[in-house]
Design a protein around this motif. Sequence first.
Motif, short mmCIF file in Angstrom:
data_model
loop_
_atom_site.label_atom_id
_atom_site.label_comp_id
_atom_site.label_asym_id
_atom_site.label_seq_id
_atom_site.Cartn_x
_atom_site.Cartn_y
_atom_site.Cartn_z
N TRP A 162 3.50 -1.86 -6.22
CA TRP A 162 2.97 -0.96 -5.83
C TRP A 162 2.12 -0.19 -6.90
CZ3 TRP A 162 3.65 4.95 -5.87
CH2 TRP A 162 2.10 5.21 -5.17
N LYS A 165 5.92 4.22 1.12
CA LYS A 165 6.13 6.22 0.83
C LYS A 165 7.79 6.81 1.54
CE LYS A 165 4.06 9.99 4.01
NZ LYS A 165 5.28 10.28 4.86
N LYS A 174 -3.86 2.67 -1.32
CA LYS A 174 -3.90 3.49 -0.85
C LYS A 174 -3.65 2.85 1.07
CE LYS A 174 -5.49 7.83 1.50
NZ LYS A 174 -6.44 9.17 1.17
N THR A 204 0.65 -0.85 0.15
CA THR A 204 -0.07 0.04 -0.33
C THR A 204 0.96 0.94 0.43
OG1 THR A 204 -0.25 0.27 2.47
CG2 THR A 204 -2.03 -1.59 1.09
N TYR A 205 0.01 2.47 0.07
CA TYR A 205 1.51 3.69 -0.60
C TYR A 205 1.99 3.52 0.61
CZ TYR A 205 1.91 8.82 0.90
OH TYR A 205 2.99 9.76 0.35
N TYR A 261 -1.84 1.20 -7.10
CA TYR A 261 -1.15 2.50 -6.57
C TYR A 261 -2.18 1.83 -5.37
CZ TYR A 261 1.26 3.65 -10.64
OH TYR A 261 1.63 3.85 -11.80
N TYR A 306 -0.52 10.89 -0.44
CA TYR A 306 -0.93 9.89 -1.13
C TYR A 306 -1.66 10.79 -1.95
CZ TYR A 306 -3.86 6.26 -3.58
OH TYR A 306 -4.45 5.71 -4.84
#
Lengths: 286, 118
Positions: B110, B40, B117, B35-36, B115, B66
């Motif tokens: 990802w 990150k 979240k 996930t994001y 993409y 995000y």
Amino acid sequence: MKQILILSLTFFLFSSVNAQEKIFQTFKDTKVINTHSVETLKKGHMDIRISHRFGDAAGPNGGWRTFYGLETAVDVGLGVEYGLTNKTMVGIHRTKGAGPLKQNVNGLFKYRIMQQTKGKNLLGLTIAGLTSISTMKKSSSDGVLHFFDKTSHRMSYNLSVILSRKFSHRFSLQAHAGYTYRNLVSSIDKNDLVSVGFATRIQLTKAMGFIFDGNFPFSDIRNSENSYFPATGFGLEWETGGGHVFQMNFTNSKGLMETDYLPYTQSDWGKGEYRLGFTISRQFKV
Amino acid sequence: MKKYIICFSILSFLLACNKDKIEITAADCNNEFPTYQDVKSILDDKCGTAGCHVGGSSPASFYGNYDVAVPYLNLEPNGFKNRVIEIGDMPEVNSPGQLTVDEKDLLDCWIQGGYAKE
């Protein structure tokens, strides 16, 4: 009878002179926007060229935040070209590079095979060859184009064949075909890339002309679904006297050289991914 | 002189030609897509560095959260994949952030996961 003979002879001589009369300045510059024009430099003339492509004018990368792209430089080129003869010219350019290969040194060779004349040659024909060498730092990890496992992976080439016709002092048109070869490509791509294109110049005033060019690569992966687009552009060109040509244009192409913009143009006019560009050309007789 | 230049040009063209390809294989994600939050730190440290994708006058921002990154990814879903995974010219070679193989694979997964979240 005598008068008819004199008239016929005069007409014949006049036609012969016309058949030899060369058509000059089909285009004002050796490049249109992105594309080489049919023109070559005169013998002994040196052309200092500065070219620039700003960032996206609109879209996610443009707008007020980047002052419509003017605060970003996606490619910059500095070059010198020289006319060896009236038909042959060579040049060397340093470009920043907008594709995956940066810091490029580009060698140019251009030869005018045929010049348009009144009556005899309806078309002008020129070939242009370009070799680009990336001098960027080698990547430490493989799987990318700039890993440069071999020195030759830094090199890419383009050969263009350019056909042109000046229809009047106001209107010129050219069609060109290109063959671009990259020594290293990703596994989904092909090393060779064929393209076609056209360019035009319309004289608006004594000193100013409207120019347009478009380049269309033939490639299975180069379509809008994969974010690849034809490199097209339009602009205005001023001849300010004394061998000085200034050109301002809008184009979706980021790269300045054929080896850059033909394989790697991924900017979409529809999404605002076009940019302002300019070229300053100053010729000196040396 | 002209003949020498033509010969040299043709020779250099022919001698330096290779027909090589780099193999780009999709990362094996084992049906587990990050996930994001998982990527990150990569986006912040390797893409959202000063002078790069950090907003201001720079291109699309990836730094922060995000919602900042996703408008660009929605607009250019293949563009991100193309530049980071396929062509590999991002992050730029002279930028401070260079991706390790593991980081690149994580980003690839990802992308393959759309993409996500959360």
